[in-house]
Design a protein around this motif. Structure first.
Motif, PDB file in Angstrom:
ATOM      1  N   TYR A   5      27.363  49.580  59.577  1.00 20.30           N
ATOM      2  CA  TYR A   5      27.210  49.642  58.126  1.00 20.30           C
ATOM      3  C   TYR A   5      28.538  49.847  57.396  1.00 20.30           C
ATOM      4  CZ  TYR A   5      22.317  49.862  59.307  1.00 20.30           C
ATOM      5  OH  TYR A   5      21.063  49.568  59.794  1.00 20.30           O
ATOM      6  N   ASP A   6      29.603  49.942  58.170  1.00 22.29           N
ATOM      7  CA  ASP A   6      30.938  50.024  57.581  1.00 22.29           C
ATOM      8  C   ASP A   6      31.696  48.700  57.684  1.00 22.29           C
ATOM      9  OD1 ASP A   6      30.692  52.730  56.956  1.00 22.29           O
ATOM     10  OD2 ASP A   6      31.277  53.331  58.986  1.00 22.29           O
ATOM     11  N   MET A   7      31.143  47.746  58.407  1.00 23.29           N
ATOM     12  CA  MET A   7      31.861  46.504  58.700  1.00 23.29           C
ATOM     13  C   MET A   7      31.703  45.493  57.563  1.00 23.29           C
ATOM     14  SD  MET A   7      30.802  46.228  62.726  1.00 23.29           S
ATOM     15  CE  MET A   7      31.583  44.616  62.914  1.00 23.29           C
ATOM     16  N   HIS A   8      32.811  45.244  56.880  1.00 19.24           N
ATOM     17  CA  HIS A   8      32.852  44.306  55.764  1.00 19.24           C
ATOM     18  C   HIS A   8      31.759  44.595  54.720  1.00 19.24           C
ATOM     19  CE1 HIS A   8      34.672  40.894  53.874  1.00 19.24           C
ATOM     20  NE2 HIS A   8      33.498  40.331  53.673  1.00 19.24           N
ATOM     21  N   LEU A   9      31.564  45.879  54.458  1.00 18.01           N
ATOM     22  CA  LEU A   9      30.621  46.310  53.421  1.00 18.01           C
ATOM     23  C   LEU A   9      31.337  47.284  52.477  1.00 18.01           C
ATOM     24  CD1 LEU A   9      27.442  46.892  55.618  1.00 18.01           C
ATOM     25  CD2 LEU A   9      27.890  44.961  54.093  1.00 18.01           C
ATOM     26  N   GLU A  10      32.537  46.864  52.052  1.00 19.75           N
ATOM     27  CA  GLU A  10      33.366  47.712  51.224  1.00 19.75           C
ATOM     28  C   GLU A  10      32.884  47.728  49.770  1.00 19.75           C
ATOM     29  OE1 GLU A  10      34.587  45.273  53.098  1.00 19.75           O
ATOM     30  OE2 GLU A  10      35.468  46.402  54.763  1.00 19.75           O
ATOM     31  N   LYS A  11      33.383  48.738  49.076  1.00 20.90           N
ATOM     32  CA  LYS A  11      33.167  48.849  47.654  1.00 20.90           C
ATOM     33  C   LYS A  11      33.974  47.756  46.949  1.00 20.90           C
ATOM     34  CE  LYS A  11      33.522  53.201  46.542  1.00 20.90           C
ATOM     35  NZ  LYS A  11      34.191  54.448  46.052  1.00 20.90           N
ATOM     36  N   THR A  12      33.344  46.989  46.052  1.00 21.92           N
ATOM     37  CA  THR A  12      34.042  45.939  45.315  1.00 21.92           C
ATOM     38  C   THR A  12      33.651  46.001  43.845  1.00 21.92           C
ATOM     39  OG1 THR A  12      32.343  44.222  45.482  1.00 21.92           O
ATOM     40  CG2 THR A  12      33.835  44.477  47.374  1.00 21.92           C
ATOM     41  N   GLU A  13      34.323  45.204  43.035  1.00 18.95           N
ATOM     42  CA  GLU A  13      33.975  45.146  41.618  1.00 18.95           C
ATOM     43  C   GLU A  13      32.560  44.626  41.413  1.00 18.95           C
ATOM     44  OE1 GLU A  13      36.831  42.917  39.475  1.00 18.95           O
ATOM     45  OE2 GLU A  13      38.464  44.340  39.815  1.00 18.95           O
ATOM     46  N   ALA A  14      32.089  43.855  42.371  1.00 20.72           N
ATOM     47  CA  ALA A  14      30.749  43.274  42.245  1.00 20.72           C
ATOM     48  C   ALA A  14      29.641  44.295  42.493  1.00 20.72           C
ATOM     49  CB  ALA A  14      30.589  42.106  43.215  1.00 20.72           C
ATOM     50  N   ASN A  15      29.928  45.309  43.327  1.00 20.30           N
ATOM     51  CA  ASN A  15      28.839  46.211  43.696  1.00 20.30           C
ATOM     52  C   ASN A  15      29.109  47.682  43.362  1.00 20.30           C
ATOM     53  OD1 ASN A  15      30.631  47.135  45.672  1.00 20.30           O
ATOM     54  ND2 ASN A  15      29.638  46.045  47.347  1.00 20.30           N
ATOM     55  N   TYR A  16      30.214  47.968  42.677  1.00 21.12           N
ATOM     56  CA  TYR A  16      30.495  49.359  42.320  1.00 21.12           C
ATOM     57  C   TYR A  16      31.151  49.425  40.953  1.00 21.12           C
ATOM     58  CZ  TYR A  16      32.629  53.958  42.089  1.00 21.12           C
ATOM     59  OH  TYR A  16      33.001  55.212  41.673  1.00 21.12           O
ATOM     60  N   GLU A  17      30.646  50.302  40.116  1.00 18.47           N
ATOM     61  CA  GLU A  17      31.213  50.552  38.801  1.00 18.47           C
ATOM     62  C   GLU A  17      31.178  52.057  38.558  1.00 18.47           C
ATOM     63  OE1 GLU A  17      32.709  49.306  34.927  1.00 18.47           O
ATOM     64  OE2 GLU A  17      32.271  48.117  36.713  1.00 18.47           O
ATOM     65  N   PRO A  18      32.279  52.674  38.192  1.00 14.71           N
ATOM     66  CA  PRO A  18      32.259  54.107  37.901  1.00 14.71           C
ATOM     67  C   PRO A  18      31.236  54.420  36.798  1.00 14.71           C
ATOM     68  CG  PRO A  18      34.511  53.315  38.038  1.00 14.71           C
ATOM     69  CD  PRO A  18      33.633  52.096  38.046  1.00 14.71           C
ATOM     70  N   LEU A  19      30.453  55.458  37.002  1.00 15.32           N
ATOM     71  CA  LEU A  19      29.441  55.837  36.019  1.00 15.32           C
ATOM     72  C   LEU A  19      30.095  56.411  34.764  1.00 15.32           C
ATOM     73  CD1 LEU A  19      26.794  57.602  38.303  1.00 15.32           C
ATOM     74  CD2 LEU A  19      26.832  55.218  37.534  1.00 15.32           C
ATOM     75  N   SER A  20      29.622  55.978  33.608  1.00 16.58           N
ATOM     76  CA  SER A  20      30.103  56.501  32.330  1.00 16.58           C
ATOM     77  C   SER A  20      29.039  56.254  31.267  1.00 16.58           C
ATOM     78  CB  SER A  20      31.401  55.809  31.905  1.00 16.58           C
ATOM     79  OG  SER A  20      31.736  56.178  30.564  1.00 16.58           O
ATOM     80  N   PRO A  21      28.785  57.238  30.398  1.00 19.30           N
ATOM     81  CA  PRO A  21      27.812  57.024  29.321  1.00 19.30           C
ATOM     82  C   PRO A  21      28.262  55.999  28.299  1.00 19.30           C
ATOM     83  CG  PRO A  21      28.964  59.105  29.007  1.00 19.30           C
ATOM     84  CD  PRO A  21      29.357  58.587  30.360  1.00 19.30           C
ATOM     85  N   LEU A  22      29.513  55.563  28.370  1.00 20.88           N
ATOM     86  CA  LEU A  22      29.968  54.508  27.470  1.00 20.88           C
ATOM     87  C   LEU A  22      29.192  53.214  27.712  1.00 20.88           C
ATOM     88  CD1 LEU A  22      33.845  55.037  27.598  1.00 20.88           C
ATOM     89  CD2 LEU A  22      32.170  56.031  26.026  1.00 20.88           C
ATOM     90  N   SER A  23      28.689  53.041  28.920  1.00 22.39           N
ATOM     91  CA  SER A  23      27.925  51.833  29.222  1.00 22.39           C
ATOM     92  C   SER A  23      26.616  51.789  28.449  1.00 22.39           C
ATOM     93  CB  SER A  23      27.645  51.744  30.722  1.00 22.39           C
ATOM     94  OG  SER A  23      26.800  52.798  31.156  1.00 22.39           O
TER      95      SER A  23
END
Length: 545
Positions: A5-23
């Motif tokens: 589950y660590d193999m080529h399953l990195e955090k990317t712009e497509a699947n991770y966004e920092p949480l913020s109430p601005l959204s």
């Protein structure tokens, strides 16, 4: 060792966004652009307009050189400008510091200096205090006026007004959320229990999660109509400033909180929710027949600080309101514990319902840990309703820490838990109940008052030999400061009025004693004043013991 589950399953712009109430506001402005967002007097803004005004604010701040990590302070009332600052300030990477408008110039000056505010937006009504505070500073912020038509008195003291300032902002400003959700979004100051207040730093992740937690645990409907009886400066309005954007609700601004204005807003706008300290409940209960307005829809109140007595709870329910009791601290983004109601409790007598609601309750869904522990060992106390310990929190809605105060931060995070300083018990069903407050903090009208600060002022009176300040139960304010005084043998004729005037000359008025009792103070063999005896005496008089 790496697993599958660590193999080529990195955090990317497509699947991770920092949480913020601005959204929240960006989404709501897109989905519900024409729904009313903020109503203030005869002004009504839509979510599209509030979003655009927030972007212009961010752009204007950016153009003047405000950058990531700079502090922008707001001395504002419950108005559209204060609401917009909750989005516009962090949109440019800055940190929002909403100031307690009830503080005196000395306290405001300390906060502005300690927080290193670069810009200060100030409501015209508070110009006297603001001007006096800024005059005390060596490094002065740029001052911009909020010229609200509903403000009473005051003058314009800034280099320009808010509307002119944001008009210079670019609507196409390419703002972005935080690169890391751990970045600071706001700075809120405690009332200071032993001297100067401490600066509590919130991060984007916590603000996001507590905003959602408010809606989730209070069962808020979509498009709620929220009346701002709670000050927006207090823990960023308990994070409801961001909750309303998430729920695409309508913010009803209220400069003056009284029974007449509350009922008129409920009738006119069909208010579904509002928050506040016990004083807000008092306004509702004690409204005159002329002030009351009939309503048929459900209106929910979240109250914190002192739990409502049975008589207050019954009176509120008789008026058609549903009350939820909550508990939290500045350090937990406002409410982080609530009395989760169970349907079977509706069948209980009203006195028993009041007892159930008087318990602070269980952790918010999005808080990870809540326990009653030994203050020294941080070992959890039994769930027996009798073993008293310190209320401790753990999770994502606990502050980053205290600004420029590593010692206090480390002490409060001892053993991997946030130590609140409040004392309570946990019942067998897992609900906590506060029993006392360490350091003798008094919560009056939702505001923390340091007994030590008041005592220091009393000791400056030439005829005072000894003083102790404790909380006196109060139906309207929840608690008020009561001062017990020993006079010097040489003292002349000193009255209660003399003592109160002395305090009002030296303290913010909400911190001043409302009751003064002259007597010999109970002391231990080592001379320490036994405050619990004084406090218990007042509670017995009020029928609480």
């Amino acid at each position: 060792m790496e697993n599958i589950y660590d193999m080529h399953l990195e955090k990317t712009e497509a699947n991770y966004e920092p949480l913020s109430p601005l959204s929240f506001i960006k989404r709501t402005a897109m989905v519900y652009p024409d729904r009313p967002s903020v109503i203030h007097g005869d002004k009504t803004y839509t979510w599209k307009e509030t979003y655009e005004r927030s972007v212009r604010l961010a752009s204007a701040l950016h153009k003047m050189g405000i950058k990531k990590g700079d502090t922008v302070a707001v001395m504002g009332n419950n108005t559209p400008e204060t609401y917009e600052a909750h989005f516009g300030v962090p949109m440019c990477g800055a940190v929002l510091n909403t100031l307690n408008i009830r503080l005196d110039a000395e306290a405001i000056a300390f906060i502005l200096q300690h927080g290193e505010a670069k810009v200060l937006f100030t409501d015209r009504e508070f110009s006297d205090v603001t001007k006096a505070a800024v005059a005390r500073l060596e490094r002065k912020p740029i001052v911009i006026d909020i010229d609200d038509a509903l403000a009473e008195g005051g003058e314009l003291i800034g280099q320009e007004d808010y509307e002119h300032f944001i008009s210079k902002g670019d609507l196409e400003y390419d703002w972005s959320g935080p690169a890391d959700e751990w970045e600071a979004i706001s700075l809120n100051y405690t009332s200071g229990t032993t001297g100067n207040p401490k600066g509590v730093v919130y991060h984007h992740r916590g603000a996001y999660l507590n905003a959602i937690g408010n809606a989730l645990d209070w069962n808020m409907q979509q498009h709620p109509v929220y009346l701002w009886t709670l000050p927006m400066f207090h823990c960023n309005g308990w994070c409801f400033a961001w909750t309303l954007a998430a729920k695409a609700g309508t913010n009803i601004c209220l400069r003056k909180v009284n029974a007449k204005n509350i009922y008129e807003a409920i009738e006119e706008h069909k208010v579904t929710n509002f928050c506040g300290a016990p004083i807000v409940l008092s306004f509702v209960i004690n409204a005159t027949e002329e002030e009351k307005k009939p309503f048929e829809h459900k209106c929910s109140i979240m109250t914190a600080a002192a739990p409502p007595p049975a008589s207050v709870l019954k009176a509120i329910q008789d008026e058609g309101f549903d009350v939820t009791h909550a508990y939290g601290l500045t350090e937990t983004y406002g409410p982080a514990v609530f009395c989760a109601w169970k349907e079977e409790w509706n069948e209980l007598p009203i006195e028993r319902q009041a007892y159930q609601k008087s318990r602070q309750g269980v952790r918010y869904t999005l808080e990870e840990g809540l326990m009653i522990a030994d203050s020294e060992t941080t070992i959890e106390k039994p769930w027996d309703g009798e073993s008293m310990g310190e209320v401790c929190f753990r999770g994502n809605i606990v502050m980053k820490g205290y600004l420029k105060n590593p010692t206090a931060t480390d002490e409060s995070f001892k053993d991997g838990w946030f130590h609140s300083g409040d004392l309570g018990v946990k019942h067998p069903d897992g609900y906590i109940q506060l029993k006392d407050r360490s350091k003798d903090i008094i919560i009056s009208g939702g505001e923390n008052i340091s007994s030590i600060e008041v005592e220091d002022t009393l000791y400056r009176h030439p005829d005072v030999a000894a003083a102790a300040v404790v909380a006196k139960p109060d139906v309207k304010w929840g608690e008020t400061p009561a001062a017990f005084i020993e006079l010097k043998p040489s003292a002349g004729s000193v009255t209660e009025e003399d003592i109160i005037k002395h305090c009002r000359d030296n303290l913010a008025h909400f911190k001043c004693p409302r009751t003064v009792i002259f007597q010999e103070l109970p002391k231990t063999s080592t001379g320490k004043i036994q405050k619990f005896i004084l406090r218990d005496g007042l509670r017995k008089e009020a029928g609480e013991l």
